[in-house]
Design an enzyme around this catalytic site. Structure first.
Site, PDB file in Angstrom:
ATOM      1  N   GLN A 128       7.586 -39.208  13.310  1.00  0.00           N
ATOM      2  CA  GLN A 128       7.849 -39.431  14.745  1.00  0.00           C
ATOM      3  C   GLN A 128       7.872 -40.934  15.047  1.00  0.00           C
ATOM      4  O   GLN A 128       6.839 -41.602  14.930  1.00  0.00           O
ATOM      5  CB  GLN A 128       6.737 -38.769  15.567  1.00  0.00           C
ATOM      6  CG  GLN A 128       6.911 -38.917  17.063  1.00  0.00           C
ATOM      7  CD  GLN A 128       5.673 -38.484  17.825  1.00  0.00           C
ATOM      8  OE1 GLN A 128       4.578 -38.943  17.532  1.00  0.00           O
ATOM      9  NE2 GLN A 128       5.836 -37.589  18.782  1.00  0.00           N
ATOM     10  N   GLY A 129       9.033 -41.462  15.439  1.00  0.00           N
ATOM     11  CA  GLY A 129       9.158 -42.885  15.777  1.00  0.00           C
ATOM     12  C   GLY A 129       9.238 -43.065  17.279  1.00  0.00           C
ATOM     13  O   GLY A 129      10.314 -43.353  17.817  1.00  0.00           O
ATOM     14  N   SER A 131       6.145 -44.597  19.258  1.00  0.00           N
ATOM     15  CA  SER A 131       5.364 -45.762  19.685  1.00  0.00           C
ATOM     16  C   SER A 131       5.943 -47.075  19.162  1.00  0.00           C
ATOM     17  O   SER A 131       6.478 -47.141  18.059  1.00  0.00           O
ATOM     18  CB  SER A 131       3.932 -45.649  19.163  1.00  0.00           C
ATOM     19  OG  SER A 131       3.355 -44.457  19.592  1.00  0.00           O
ATOM     20  N   SER A 163       3.226 -41.849  11.582  1.00  0.00           N
ATOM     21  CA  SER A 163       2.538 -41.026  10.564  1.00  0.00           C
ATOM     22  C   SER A 163       3.567 -40.472   9.583  1.00  0.00           C
ATOM     23  O   SER A 163       4.659 -40.059   9.989  1.00  0.00           O
ATOM     24  CB  SER A 163       1.796 -39.863  11.227  1.00  0.00           C
ATOM     25  OG  SER A 163       0.867 -40.351  12.158  1.00  0.00           O
ATOM     26  N   GLU A 249       3.629 -31.066  20.948  1.00  0.00           N
ATOM     27  CA  GLU A 249       2.644 -31.836  20.174  1.00  0.00           C
ATOM     28  C   GLU A 249       1.235 -31.621  20.735  1.00  0.00           C
ATOM     29  O   GLU A 249       0.276 -31.435  19.999  1.00  0.00           O
ATOM     30  CB  GLU A 249       3.019 -33.325  20.199  1.00  0.00           C
ATOM     31  CG  GLU A 249       2.122 -34.175  19.315  1.00  0.00           C
ATOM     32  CD  GLU A 249       2.581 -35.628  19.206  1.00  0.00           C
ATOM     33  OE1 GLU A 249       3.507 -36.026  19.929  1.00  0.00           O
ATOM     34  OE2 GLU A 249       1.988 -36.349  18.382  1.00  0.00           O
TER      35      GLU A 249
HETATM   36  C1  LIG Z   1      -3.857 -41.576  13.793  1.00  0.00           C
HETATM   37  C2  LIG Z   1      -2.712 -41.925  14.684  1.00  0.00           C
HETATM   38  C3  LIG Z   1      -1.453 -41.418  14.390  1.00  0.00           C
HETATM   39  C4  LIG Z   1      -0.372 -41.750  15.204  1.00  0.00           C
HETATM   40  N1  LIG Z   1       0.855 -41.259  14.836  1.00  0.00           N
HETATM   41  C5  LIG Z   1       1.951 -41.623  15.554  1.00  0.00           C
HETATM   42  C6  LIG Z   1       3.257 -41.213  15.144  1.00  0.00           C
HETATM   43  O1  LIG Z   1       3.429 -40.529  14.131  1.00  0.00           O
HETATM   44  N2  LIG Z   1       4.313 -41.614  15.871  1.00  0.00           N
HETATM   45  C7  LIG Z   1       4.185 -42.367  16.996  1.00  0.00           C
HETATM   46  O2  LIG Z   1       5.191 -42.661  17.624  1.00  0.00           O
HETATM   47  N3  LIG Z   1       2.950 -42.788  17.417  1.00  0.00           N
HETATM   48  C8  LIG Z   1       1.847 -42.439  16.726  1.00  0.00           C
HETATM   49  N4  LIG Z   1       0.586 -42.879  17.119  1.00  0.00           N
HETATM   50  C9  LIG Z   1       0.481 -43.781  18.273  1.00  0.00           C
HETATM   51  C10 LIG Z   1      -0.210 -43.180  19.485  1.00  0.00           C
HETATM   52  O3  LIG Z   1       0.642 -42.247  20.121  1.00  0.00           O
HETATM   53  C11 LIG Z   1      -0.564 -44.380  20.407  1.00  0.00           C
HETATM   54  O4  LIG Z   1      -1.528 -45.159  19.708  1.00  0.00           O
HETATM   55  C12 LIG Z   1      -1.139 -43.915  21.729  1.00  0.00           C
HETATM   56  O5  LIG Z   1      -0.115 -43.319  22.496  1.00  0.00           O
HETATM   57  C13 LIG Z   1      -1.786 -45.073  22.516  1.00  0.00           C
HETATM   58  O6  LIG Z   1      -0.904 -46.135  22.678  1.00  0.00           O
HETATM   59  P1  LIG Z   1      -1.336 -47.639  22.327  1.00  0.00           P
HETATM   60  O7  LIG Z   1      -1.947 -47.618  20.952  1.00  0.00           O
HETATM   61  O8  LIG Z   1      -0.130 -48.511  22.541  1.00  0.00           O
HETATM   62  O9  LIG Z   1      -2.482 -48.002  23.351  1.00  0.00           O
HETATM   63  P2  LIG Z   1      -2.313 -48.573  24.841  1.00  0.00           P
HETATM   64  O10 LIG Z   1      -1.255 -47.814  25.535  1.00  0.00           O
HETATM   65  O11 LIG Z   1      -2.170 -50.058  24.732  1.00  0.00           O
HETATM   66  O12 LIG Z   1      -3.711 -48.200  25.480  1.00  0.00           O
HETATM   67  C14 LIG Z   1      -4.893 -48.985  25.319  1.00  0.00           C
HETATM   68  C15 LIG Z   1      -5.982 -48.352  26.181  1.00  0.00           C
HETATM   69  O13 LIG Z   1      -5.624 -48.400  27.570  1.00  0.00           O
HETATM   70  C16 LIG Z   1      -5.654 -47.094  28.134  1.00  0.00           C
HETATM   71  N5  LIG Z   1      -4.569 -46.929  29.123  1.00  0.00           N
HETATM   72  C17 LIG Z   1      -3.277 -47.328  28.993  1.00  0.00           C
HETATM   73  N6  LIG Z   1      -2.564 -46.974  30.091  1.00  0.00           N
HETATM   74  C18 LIG Z   1      -3.423 -46.328  30.930  1.00  0.00           C
HETATM   75  C19 LIG Z   1      -3.288 -45.708  32.211  1.00  0.00           C
HETATM   76  N7  LIG Z   1      -2.138 -45.682  32.858  1.00  0.00           N
HETATM   77  N8  LIG Z   1      -4.393 -45.141  32.769  1.00  0.00           N
HETATM   78  C20 LIG Z   1      -5.596 -45.165  32.126  1.00  0.00           C
HETATM   79  N9  LIG Z   1      -5.789 -45.742  30.908  1.00  0.00           N
HETATM   80  C21 LIG Z   1      -4.716 -46.311  30.313  1.00  0.00           C
HETATM   81  C22 LIG Z   1      -5.401 -46.159  26.960  1.00  0.00           C
HETATM   82  O14 LIG Z   1      -5.874 -44.860  27.215  1.00  0.00           O
HETATM   83  C23 LIG Z   1      -6.204 -46.868  25.859  1.00  0.00           C
HETATM   84  O15 LIG Z   1      -7.576 -46.568  25.943  1.00  0.00           O
HETATM   85  C24 LIG Z   1      -0.536 -42.567  16.340  1.00  0.00           C
HETATM   86  C25 LIG Z   1      -1.800 -43.080  16.643  1.00  0.00           C
HETATM   87  C26 LIG Z   1      -2.884 -42.769  15.827  1.00  0.00           C
HETATM   88  C27 LIG Z   1      -4.218 -43.345  16.180  1.00  0.00           C
END
Ligand SMILES: Cc1cc2nc3c(=O)[nH]c(=O)nc-3n(C[C@H](O)[C@H](O)[C@H](O)COP(=O)(O)OP(=O)(O)OC[C@H]3O[C@@H](n4cnc5c(N)ncnc54)[C@H](O)[C@@H]3O)c2cc1C
Length: 387
Positions: A128-129, A131, A163, A249
């Site tokens: 899944q691409g 993020s 992932s 998902e």
């Molecule tokens: C093990 C793992 C596997 C993953 N696999 C994939 C994958 O296969 N494909 C893919 O595309 N992505 C994947 N991801 C990415 C995952 O979907 C993102 O990490 C997640 O959506 C959070 O985004 P971010 O890391 O940019 O954090 P941010 O969006 O920067 O968030 C940082 C913090 O701020 C909080 N926050 C942000 N906006 C708000 C809001 N509006 N209200 C309240 N709080 C807020 C968040 O909850 C978090 O605590 C994976 C992540 C992990 C950890």
């Protein structure tokens, strides 16, 4: 919701148990959890065995190559495979549990015929691409650009936390086909594409997790050419298709893991009895509370699966309630595991410690808990939208 098993469903259970008893002893030993190519080979071989026996894509609609099973049969399948200690979907996770179901719901007849059978057979796996470095929770602010050039899109940008990227054949990819402007809000102008991972211009750089695994990676896309025929849904309508993917998902992809957590809880209780930690009433109470939480989660799972079936196969926002509670319950389960282990909690090679480290990611992956809370507040409880 009526989830009482019929006589027919009990026959299904009996046949499945019989098949599992014969099939599982023929499986090769499981590979090292950190060996990704080995895990891909093992997981896809298991998928092929399920396919040959008629158990692949049990909950997929029959016209998408699945078995069109009832929700109860699907749950029986999860219970019995877990009870028998069968492998979990593993590297087939994205294809079977959300990219495949999205193609089944939104793809053309040609796309369904091209992509779904190899997923069910375990021949091809997906990643899944979605993020990007600045687009996780705020997914709509993604910047990877796709520019139309005849019958191709030319895609450039980068993705992160992908992932299974190292071992995947296809990627469900979100791209921006229309730049954000006053007339194009960020949720518009996004398109859902299927990208071959061996296409020229795709570079994958593995990232190491806290638990030592390279289960995800960064992806760099440099003028990757993707045929227009590999677009699912209309151009600029990708946000709507993405909501379908995310509902699978969060709504149904993790349900099998609840059964695995209930089994792990039983193992913890057994270990605590053996090493004397059982005499600690606080620990016993915690185990009991987590047990009650997982029992409730299993009920919620039944409800979600049944609702998804009733509403045409796509799960609703109830999936966010499940995702929120499940990811916290799983973390608590493995915190208690550390208490049961005592000094052995420092031995990071112990499987429970590996699970404890990886459980930390559950409140982030597939949408953070804060975002699930926002969804529950706004879409289920009808509270005012945050700014
Ligand atoms: C093990 C793992 C596997 C993953 N696999 C994939 C994958 O296969 N494909 C893919 O595309 N992505 C994947 N991801 C990415 C995952 O979907 C993102 O990490 C997640 O959506 C959070 O985004 P971010 O890391 O940019 O954090 P941010 O969006 O920067 O968030 C940082 C913090 O701020 C909080 N926050 C942000 N906006 C708000 C809001 N509006 N209200 C309240 N709080 C807020 C968040 O909850 C978090 O605590 C994976 C992540 C992990 C950890």
């Amino acid at each position: 919701m009526d989830l009482t098993s019929t006589a027919e469903e009990e026959v299904f259970r009996g046949q499945l148990k019989e098949w599992l008893a014969k099939a599982l002893p023929t499986l090769p030993p499981a590979p090292d959890p950190l060996d990704w190519p080995g895990r891909r080979a093992y997981d896809t071989a298991w998928q092929r065995m399920l396919y040959d026996a008629g158990y692949a894509g049990l909950h997929w609609p029959a016209d998408a190559g699945g078995r069109g099973a009832t929700p109860t049969q699907h749950l029986i399948f999860l219970e019995e495979t877990e009870r028998a200690g069968a492998p979990y979907v593993g590297a087939n996770f994205v294809g079977l549990l959300h990219a495949g179901p999205t193609v089944a719901a939104e793809g053309t007849a040609e796309q369904r015929a091209r992509w779904l059978p190899p997923v069910l057979r375990g021949d091809e796996i997906w990643c899944q691409g979605f993020s990007e470095p600045d687009a996780g929770s705020d997914l709509a602010s993604l910047r990877t650009r796709a520019v139309r050039d005849g019958d191709h899109y030319v895609v450039s940008g980068s993705k992160i936390w992908t992932s299974h990227a190292e071992v995947a054949d296809w990627c469900e990819l979100l791209v921006r086909t229309e730049p954000v402007s006053e007339s194009v809000p960020k949720h518009r102008g996004i398109t859902w594409l299927a990208m071959r991972m061996d296409a020229p211009g795709v570079t994958v750089r593995p990232l190491r997790t806290l638990a030592g695994s390279t289960e995800f990676a960064e992806m760099f896309l440099d003028e990757v050419r993707i045929p227009v025929t590999d677009r699912v849904g209309e151009e600029n309508d990708g946000w709507r298709v993405t909501m379908v993917t995310l509902s699978f998902e969060r709504g149904t992809a993790f349900v099998g893991e609840v059964v695995a957590c209930r089994r792990a809880l039983g193992e913890l209780a057994r270990a605590a009895r053996e090493n004397g930690r059982w005499s600690d009433t606080v620990l016993r109470r915690r185990l009991g509370r987590i047990g009650a939480e997982f029992a409730a989660l299993w009920r919620l799972t039944q409800w979600n699966v049944s609702e998804a079936q009733r509403s045409g196969g796509v799960p609703g926002t109830g999936g966010s309630v499940f995702k929120l509670r499940y990811s916290h319950a799983r973390q608590e389960l493995y915190e208690v595991a550390a208490e049961v282990l005592g000094p052995d909690a420092l031995d990071l090679s112990h499987p429970w410690n590996q699970d404890r480290l990886s459980s930390l990611s559950y409140t982030i992956a597939a949408g953070t808990s804060q975002i699930q809370q926002n969804i529950v507040a706004e879409r289920i409880l009808g509270l005012p939208k945050g700014r």
